[in-house]
Design a protein around this motif. Sequence first.
Motif, PDB file in Angstrom:
ATOM      1  N   MET A  12       1.012  -1.163   0.141  1.00 20.05           N
ATOM      2  CA  MET A  12       0.025   0.074  -0.220  1.00 20.05           C
ATOM      3  C   MET A  12       0.787   1.150   0.042  1.00 20.05           C
ATOM      4  SD  MET A  12      -3.408   0.746   0.334  1.00 20.05           S
ATOM      5  CE  MET A  12      -3.522  -0.947   0.098  1.00 20.05           C
ATOM      6  N   SER A  13       0.666   2.075  -1.147  1.00 23.63           N
ATOM      7  CA  SER A  13       1.478   3.309  -1.091  1.00 23.63           C
ATOM      8  C   SER A  13       0.983   4.377   0.040  1.00 23.63           C
ATOM      9  CB  SER A  13       1.663   3.918  -2.314  1.00 23.63           C
ATOM     10  OG  SER A  13       0.456   4.937  -2.537  1.00 23.63           O
ATOM     11  N   ASP A  14       1.968   5.408   0.392  1.00 21.48           N
ATOM     12  CA  ASP A  14       1.593   6.102   1.393  1.00 21.48           C
ATOM     13  C   ASP A  14       0.581   7.021   1.037  1.00 21.48           C
ATOM     14  OD1 ASP A  14       3.421   5.414   3.407  1.00 21.48           O
ATOM     15  OD2 ASP A  14       5.112   6.745   2.747  1.00 21.48           O
ATOM     16  N   ASP A  15       0.256   7.378  -0.258  1.00 23.26           N
ATOM     17  CA  ASP A  15      -0.708   8.107  -1.024  1.00 23.26           C
ATOM     18  C   ASP A  15      -2.249   7.487  -1.063  1.00 23.26           C
ATOM     19  OD1 ASP A  15      -1.230  10.582  -2.283  1.00 23.26           O
ATOM     20  OD2 ASP A  15      -1.523   9.492  -4.200  1.00 23.26           O
ATOM     21  N   LEU A  16      -2.259   6.137  -0.836  1.00 24.35           N
ATOM     22  CA  LEU A  16      -3.726   5.645  -0.751  1.00 24.35           C
ATOM     23  C   LEU A  16      -4.010   4.886   0.419  1.00 24.35           C
ATOM     24  CD1 LEU A  16      -3.572   3.607  -4.092  1.00 24.35           C
ATOM     25  CD2 LEU A  16      -4.374   5.920  -3.685  1.00 24.35           C
ATOM     26  N   MET A  17      -5.210   5.217   1.096  1.00 24.57           N
ATOM     27  CA  MET A  17      -5.537   4.640   1.899  1.00 24.57           C
ATOM     28  C   MET A  17      -7.021   3.827   1.768  1.00 24.57           C
ATOM     29  SD  MET A  17      -5.611   8.058   4.808  1.00 24.57           S
ATOM     30  CE  MET A  17      -5.967   7.222   6.067  1.00 24.57           C
ATOM     31  N   THR A  18      -7.049   2.647   2.652  1.00 27.31           N
ATOM     32  CA  THR A  18      -7.996   1.531   2.572  1.00 27.31           C
ATOM     33  C   THR A  18      -9.199   2.246   3.353  1.00 27.31           C
ATOM     34  OG1 THR A  18      -7.442   0.648   4.901  1.00 27.31           O
ATOM     35  CG2 THR A  18      -6.591  -0.411   2.901  1.00 27.31           C
ATOM     36  N   ILE A  19     -10.259   1.666   3.215  1.00 27.92           N
ATOM     37  CA  ILE A  19     -11.469   2.200   4.107  1.00 27.92           C
ATOM     38  C   ILE A  19     -11.284   2.322   5.439  1.00 27.92           C
ATOM     39  CG2 ILE A  19     -12.849   0.025   3.959  1.00 27.92           C
ATOM     40  CD1 ILE A  19     -15.385   1.765   3.145  1.00 27.92           C
ATOM     41  N   ARG A  20     -10.744   1.168   6.134  1.00 30.53           N
ATOM     42  CA  ARG A  20     -10.461   1.033   7.425  1.00 30.53           C
ATOM     43  C   ARG A  20      -9.467   2.371   7.886  1.00 30.53           C
ATOM     44  NH1 ARG A  20     -13.027   0.973  10.955  1.00 30.53           N
ATOM     45  NH2 ARG A  20     -14.072  -0.460  10.072  1.00 30.53           N
ATOM     46  N   GLN A  21      -8.570   2.250   7.145  1.00 26.40           N
ATOM     47  CA  GLN A  21      -7.613   3.608   7.672  1.00 26.40           C
ATOM     48  C   GLN A  21      -8.381   4.884   7.489  1.00 26.40           C
ATOM     49  OE1 GLN A  21      -4.644   2.436   4.332  1.00 26.40           O
ATOM     50  NE2 GLN A  21      -3.073   1.668   6.107  1.00 26.40           N
ATOM     51  N   MET A  22      -9.040   4.860   6.356  1.00 29.49           N
ATOM     52  CA  MET A  22      -9.884   6.144   6.581  1.00 29.49           C
ATOM     53  C   MET A  22     -10.736   6.169   7.530  1.00 29.49           C
ATOM     54  SD  MET A  22      -9.407   8.293   3.768  1.00 29.49           S
ATOM     55  CE  MET A  22     -10.899   9.101   3.225  1.00 29.49           C
ATOM     56  N   CYS A  23     -11.440   5.438   7.775  1.00 30.33           N
ATOM     57  CA  CYS A  23     -12.279   5.399   9.160  1.00 30.33           C
ATOM     58  C   CYS A  23     -11.527   5.610  10.248  1.00 30.33           C
ATOM     59  CB  CYS A  23     -12.973   4.087   9.193  1.00 30.33           C
ATOM     60  SG  CYS A  23     -14.312   3.721   7.924  1.00 30.33           S
ATOM     61  N   ASP A  24     -10.413   5.097  10.765  1.00 27.39           N
ATOM     62  CA  ASP A  24      -9.734   5.338  11.757  1.00 27.39           C
ATOM     63  C   ASP A  24      -9.217   6.788  11.693  1.00 27.39           C
ATOM     64  OD1 ASP A  24     -10.118   2.709  12.627  1.00 27.39           O
ATOM     65  OD2 ASP A  24      -7.984   2.104  11.760  1.00 27.39           O
ATOM     66  N   ALA A  25      -8.596   7.252  10.637  1.00 27.95           N
ATOM     67  CA  ALA A  25      -8.077   8.625  10.642  1.00 27.95           C
ATOM     68  C   ALA A  25      -9.061   9.768  10.562  1.00 27.95           C
ATOM     69  CB  ALA A  25      -7.611   8.834   9.119  1.00 27.95           C
ATOM     70  N   PHE A  26     -10.442   9.536  10.401  1.00 27.04           N
ATOM     71  CA  PHE A  26     -11.378  10.653  10.186  1.00 27.04           C
ATOM     72  C   PHE A  26     -12.368  10.356  11.180  1.00 27.04           C
ATOM     73  CE2 PHE A  26      -9.230  11.041   6.293  1.00 27.04           C
ATOM     74  CZ  PHE A  26      -9.072  12.201   6.327  1.00 27.04           C
ATOM     75  N   GLU A  27     -12.110   9.192  12.060  1.00 23.45           N
ATOM     76  CA  GLU A  27     -13.523   8.811  12.917  1.00 23.45           C
ATOM     77  C   GLU A  27     -14.916   8.836  12.333  1.00 23.45           C
ATOM     78  OE1 GLU A  27     -12.913  11.219  16.469  1.00 23.45           O
ATOM     79  OE2 GLU A  27     -10.807  10.343  16.783  1.00 23.45           O
ATOM     80  N   VAL A  28     -15.032   8.006  11.102  1.00 24.40           N
ATOM     81  CA  VAL A  28     -16.169   7.747  10.541  1.00 24.40           C
ATOM     82  C   VAL A  28     -16.498   6.319  10.342  1.00 24.40           C
ATOM     83  CG1 VAL A  28     -16.156  10.265   9.535  1.00 24.40           C
ATOM     84  CG2 VAL A  28     -15.303   8.312   8.080  1.00 24.40           C
ATOM     85  N   THR A  29     -17.646   6.089   9.879  1.00 25.05           N
ATOM     86  CA  THR A  29     -18.039   4.600   9.653  1.00 25.05           C
ATOM     87  C   THR A  29     -17.849   4.322   8.302  1.00 25.05           C
ATOM     88  OG1 THR A  29     -20.345   5.190   9.621  1.00 25.05           O
ATOM     89  CG2 THR A  29     -19.601   4.651  11.640  1.00 25.05           C
ATOM     90  N   PRO A  30     -17.387   2.928   7.999  1.00 23.97           N
ATOM     91  CA  PRO A  30     -17.682   2.480   6.520  1.00 23.97           C
ATOM     92  C   PRO A  30     -18.958   3.182   5.900  1.00 23.97           C
ATOM     93  CG  PRO A  30     -16.699   0.580   7.755  1.00 23.97           C
ATOM     94  CD  PRO A  30     -17.286   1.863   8.809  1.00 23.97           C
ATOM     95  N   ARG A  31     -20.087   2.975   6.758  1.00 23.48           N
ATOM     96  CA  ARG A  31     -21.310   3.540   5.977  1.00 23.48           C
ATOM     97  C   ARG A  31     -21.293   4.694   5.552  1.00 23.48           C
ATOM     98  NH1 ARG A  31     -27.324   2.668   8.849  1.00 23.48           N
ATOM     99  NH2 ARG A  31     -28.194   3.507   7.413  1.00 23.48           N
ATOM    100  N   THR A  32     -20.464   5.991   6.369  1.00 20.08           N
ATOM    101  CA  THR A  32     -20.518   6.985   6.126  1.00 20.08           C
ATOM    102  C   THR A  32     -19.671   7.516   5.010  1.00 20.08           C
ATOM    103  OG1 THR A  32     -20.562   7.799   8.530  1.00 20.08           O
ATOM    104  CG2 THR A  32     -19.627   9.437   6.899  1.00 20.08           C
ATOM    105  N   LEU A  33     -18.499   6.745   4.619  1.00 18.85           N
ATOM    106  CA  LEU A  33     -17.748   6.761   3.431  1.00 18.85           C
ATOM    107  C   LEU A  33     -18.397   6.333   2.385  1.00 18.85           C
ATOM    108  CD1 LEU A  33     -14.196   5.512   4.836  1.00 18.85           C
ATOM    109  CD2 LEU A  33     -15.049   7.794   4.284  1.00 18.85           C
ATOM    110  N   ARG A  34     -19.381   5.167   2.393  1.00 19.98           N
ATOM    111  CA  ARG A  34     -20.069   4.916   0.998  1.00 19.98           C
ATOM    112  C   ARG A  34     -21.098   5.646   0.912  1.00 19.98           C
ATOM    113  NH1 ARG A  34     -19.135  -0.240   4.107  1.00 19.98           N
ATOM    114  NH2 ARG A  34     -21.109  -0.160   5.011  1.00 19.98           N
ATOM    115  N   PHE A  35     -21.708   6.304   1.949  1.00 13.09           N
ATOM    116  CA  PHE A  35     -22.813   7.336   1.729  1.00 13.09           C
ATOM    117  C   PHE A  35     -22.277   8.489   0.745  1.00 13.09           C
ATOM    118  CE2 PHE A  35     -24.710  11.252   2.996  1.00 13.09           C
ATOM    119  CZ  PHE A  35     -25.971  11.126   2.688  1.00 13.09           C
TER     120      PHE A  35
END
Length: 132
Positions: free
Chosen positions: A1-24
């Motif tokens: 995984m490059s530093d430029d890309l984040m998985t959905i889990r990493q995004m959720c952790d970094a922004f304190e949101v749920t996967p559902r929020t990201l999908r929304f």
Amino acid sequence: MSDDLMTIRQMCDAFEVTPRTLRFYEARELIFPHRRGQHRLYDRRDRARLKLILRGKRFGFSLEQIRQLLELYQPGSANGSQIAATIAIARERLDDMERQQAELQIAIADLKNQLSDAEKRLAAASLEQPTG
């Protein structure tokens, strides 16, 4: 995984949101993750957009207002039109919030008065009740 890309889990952790929020936000076409098979990968642009979305929501901006502001962004430019539109929307929202704050202050004062009156009536009523 490059530093430029984040998985959905990493995004959720970094922004304190749920996967559902990201999908929304993805379904509303506010963010555009890359797809590798079943995996969503978020780049710097997605992270910046999500940061702005969450800030706008915290301030009470509608999703449509946020969408309009995001669409005004032009990479490599000073983004004067985006900044001007953000200022206009923010001033309008600040006016609304200050109006709501004034209404709340009046309601709080009224409720305090009502509680005080009720407490005085209760105290008086308990003094008037015969004992024994």
